[in-house]
Design a protein around this motif. Structure first.
Motif, PDB file in Angstrom:
ATOM      1  N   MET A 122     -81.196  55.766  28.892  1.00  0.00           N
ATOM      2  CA  MET A 122     -79.893  55.795  29.681  1.00  0.00           C
ATOM      3  C   MET A 122     -80.796  54.072  29.408  1.00  0.00           C
ATOM      4  O   MET A 122     -81.639  53.437  28.866  1.00  0.00           O
ATOM      5  CB  MET A 122     -81.535  55.861  30.678  1.00  0.00           C
ATOM      6  CG  MET A 122     -81.423  55.533  32.302  1.00  0.00           C
ATOM      7  SD  MET A 122     -81.861  55.261  33.566  1.00  0.00           S
ATOM      8  CE  MET A 122     -81.375  56.904  34.108  1.00  0.00           C
ATOM      9  N   LYS A 123     -78.938  53.310  29.645  1.00  0.00           N
ATOM     10  CA  LYS A 123     -78.925  51.953  30.210  1.00  0.00           C
ATOM     11  C   LYS A 123     -79.715  51.229  30.897  1.00  0.00           C
ATOM     12  O   LYS A 123     -78.904  51.259  31.635  1.00  0.00           O
ATOM     13  CB  LYS A 123     -77.336  51.736  29.622  1.00  0.00           C
ATOM     14  CG  LYS A 123     -77.161  52.215  28.047  1.00  0.00           C
ATOM     15  CD  LYS A 123     -75.981  50.972  28.007  1.00  0.00           C
ATOM     16  CE  LYS A 123     -74.789  52.116  27.364  1.00  0.00           C
ATOM     17  NZ  LYS A 123     -73.499  51.712  26.479  1.00  0.00           N
ATOM     18  N   GLY A 156     -83.620  38.299  24.605  1.00  0.00           N
ATOM     19  CA  GLY A 156     -84.218  39.723  23.877  1.00  0.00           C
ATOM     20  C   GLY A 156     -85.551  40.070  25.240  1.00  0.00           C
ATOM     21  O   GLY A 156     -85.028  40.218  26.807  1.00  0.00           O
ATOM     22  N   LEU A 157     -86.229  41.057  24.751  1.00  0.00           N
ATOM     23  CA  LEU A 157     -86.866  41.611  26.071  1.00  0.00           C
ATOM     24  C   LEU A 157     -88.171  40.831  26.785  1.00  0.00           C
ATOM     25  O   LEU A 157     -88.349  41.012  27.325  1.00  0.00           O
ATOM     26  CB  LEU A 157     -87.556  42.713  25.595  1.00  0.00           C
ATOM     27  CG  LEU A 157     -87.024  43.848  24.905  1.00  0.00           C
ATOM     28  CD1 LEU A 157     -88.055  44.708  24.114  1.00  0.00           C
ATOM     29  CD2 LEU A 157     -86.493  44.800  26.335  1.00  0.00           C
ATOM     30  N   GLU A 158     -88.142  39.027  26.366  1.00  0.00           N
ATOM     31  CA  GLU A 158     -88.658  38.741  26.887  1.00  0.00           C
ATOM     32  C   GLU A 158     -87.679  37.252  27.584  1.00  0.00           C
ATOM     33  O   GLU A 158     -88.204  36.704  28.893  1.00  0.00           O
ATOM     34  CB  GLU A 158     -89.455  37.720  25.887  1.00  0.00           C
ATOM     35  CG  GLU A 158     -90.824  38.286  25.147  1.00  0.00           C
ATOM     36  CD  GLU A 158     -91.543  39.105  25.501  1.00  0.00           C
ATOM     37  OE1 GLU A 158     -92.584  38.114  27.062  1.00  0.00           O
ATOM     38  OE2 GLU A 158     -91.986  40.533  25.905  1.00  0.00           O
ATOM     39  N   SER A 159     -86.900  37.934  27.984  1.00  0.00           N
ATOM     40  CA  SER A 159     -86.257  37.152  28.794  1.00  0.00           C
ATOM     41  C   SER A 159     -86.387  37.439  29.774  1.00  0.00           C
ATOM     42  O   SER A 159     -86.851  38.462  30.596  1.00  0.00           O
ATOM     43  CB  SER A 159     -84.562  37.792  28.580  1.00  0.00           C
ATOM     44  OG  SER A 159     -83.724  37.648  27.663  1.00  0.00           O
ATOM     45  N   ALA A 214     -78.990  41.593  29.452  1.00  0.00           N
ATOM     46  CA  ALA A 214     -80.395  42.204  28.761  1.00  0.00           C
ATOM     47  C   ALA A 214     -79.913  44.133  29.261  1.00  0.00           C
ATOM     48  O   ALA A 214     -79.949  43.983  30.023  1.00  0.00           O
ATOM     49  CB  ALA A 214     -81.680  41.734  28.971  1.00  0.00           C
ATOM     50  N   VAL A 215     -79.055  44.169  28.273  1.00  0.00           N
ATOM     51  CA  VAL A 215     -78.825  45.830  27.900  1.00  0.00           C
ATOM     52  C   VAL A 215     -80.053  45.929  27.605  1.00  0.00           C
ATOM     53  O   VAL A 215     -79.714  46.424  25.977  1.00  0.00           O
ATOM     54  CB  VAL A 215     -77.110  46.030  27.969  1.00  0.00           C
ATOM     55  CG1 VAL A 215     -77.325  47.539  27.944  1.00  0.00           C
ATOM     56  CG2 VAL A 215     -76.193  45.303  28.163  1.00  0.00           C
ATOM     57  N   THR A 231     -85.885  53.748  23.749  1.00  0.00           N
ATOM     58  CA  THR A 231     -85.307  53.423  22.216  1.00  0.00           C
ATOM     59  C   THR A 231     -86.489  51.594  22.617  1.00  0.00           C
ATOM     60  O   THR A 231     -86.749  51.214  21.672  1.00  0.00           O
ATOM     61  CB  THR A 231     -84.603  53.079  21.288  1.00  0.00           C
ATOM     62  OG1 THR A 231     -83.664  51.847  21.652  1.00  0.00           O
ATOM     63  CG2 THR A 231     -84.172  54.598  21.219  1.00  0.00           C
ATOM     64  N   MET A 232     -86.059  51.312  23.367  1.00  0.00           N
ATOM     65  CA  MET A 232     -86.417  49.939  23.889  1.00  0.00           C
ATOM     66  C   MET A 232     -85.591  48.451  23.203  1.00  0.00           C
ATOM     67  O   MET A 232     -85.504  47.620  23.141  1.00  0.00           O
ATOM     68  CB  MET A 232     -87.493  49.555  24.258  1.00  0.00           C
ATOM     69  CG  MET A 232     -88.944  50.480  24.650  1.00  0.00           C
ATOM     70  SD  MET A 232     -88.154  50.215  26.579  1.00  0.00           S
ATOM     71  CE  MET A 232     -88.909  48.379  27.381  1.00  0.00           C
ATOM     72  N   GLU A 233     -84.819  49.370  22.823  1.00  0.00           N
ATOM     73  CA  GLU A 233     -83.657  48.155  21.964  1.00  0.00           C
ATOM     74  C   GLU A 233     -82.770  47.453  23.344  1.00  0.00           C
ATOM     75  O   GLU A 233     -82.216  47.884  24.064  1.00  0.00           O
ATOM     76  CB  GLU A 233     -82.736  48.854  21.223  1.00  0.00           C
ATOM     77  CG  GLU A 233     -83.161  49.681  19.974  1.00  0.00           C
ATOM     78  CD  GLU A 233     -81.939  50.224  18.838  1.00  0.00           C
ATOM     79  OE1 GLU A 233     -80.685  49.814  19.108  1.00  0.00           O
ATOM     80  OE2 GLU A 233     -82.586  51.647  17.994  1.00  0.00           O
TER      81      GLU A 233
END
Length: 103
Positions: free
Chosen positions: A1-2, A12-15, A28-29, A34-36
């Motif tokens: 899922m996006k 990145g994920l820390e945004s 951030a998508v 995968t948490m990419e």
């Protein structure tokens, strides 16, 4: 899922989750499997208040879900009409917002 999350400064994920969809600098998508994470610039950041075009902002990308700190009624309606689920995200990082959404 996006999952798409508006951010002020992309890290990145820390945004940090940004407080308003339409005026966010970027998104951030995140692929929830995968948490990419990828950066997507807001293509409609400069608009008249209340006239955000959410699909233009997302540059044609169609995430399954948008997690946001705040959103105006026009943008909310536009996303919902496109079949995109919109959920309120608490303050914090993109990683935390996605984790809470998955739970």
């Amino acid at each position: 899922m996006k999952v798409c999350v508006p951010v002020g400064e992309y890290c990145g994920l820390e945004s940090q989750v940004y407080g308003h969809f339409g005026s966010a600098a970027s998104f951030a998508v995140v692929d929830t499997e995968t948490m990419e994470v990828a950066r997507l610039s807001n293509r409609d950041q400069v608009h008249v208040h209340g006239a955000c075009s959410p699909l233009n902002a997302l540059a044609g990308a169609k995430p399954d879900v948008v997690l946001v700190g705040g959103i105006g009624p026009g943008a909310l309606s536009g996303l919902r009409q496109a079949g995109i689920i919109v959920c309120i995200a608490p303050e914090g990082t993109v990683a935390e917002a996605v984790r809470l959404f998955k739970e």
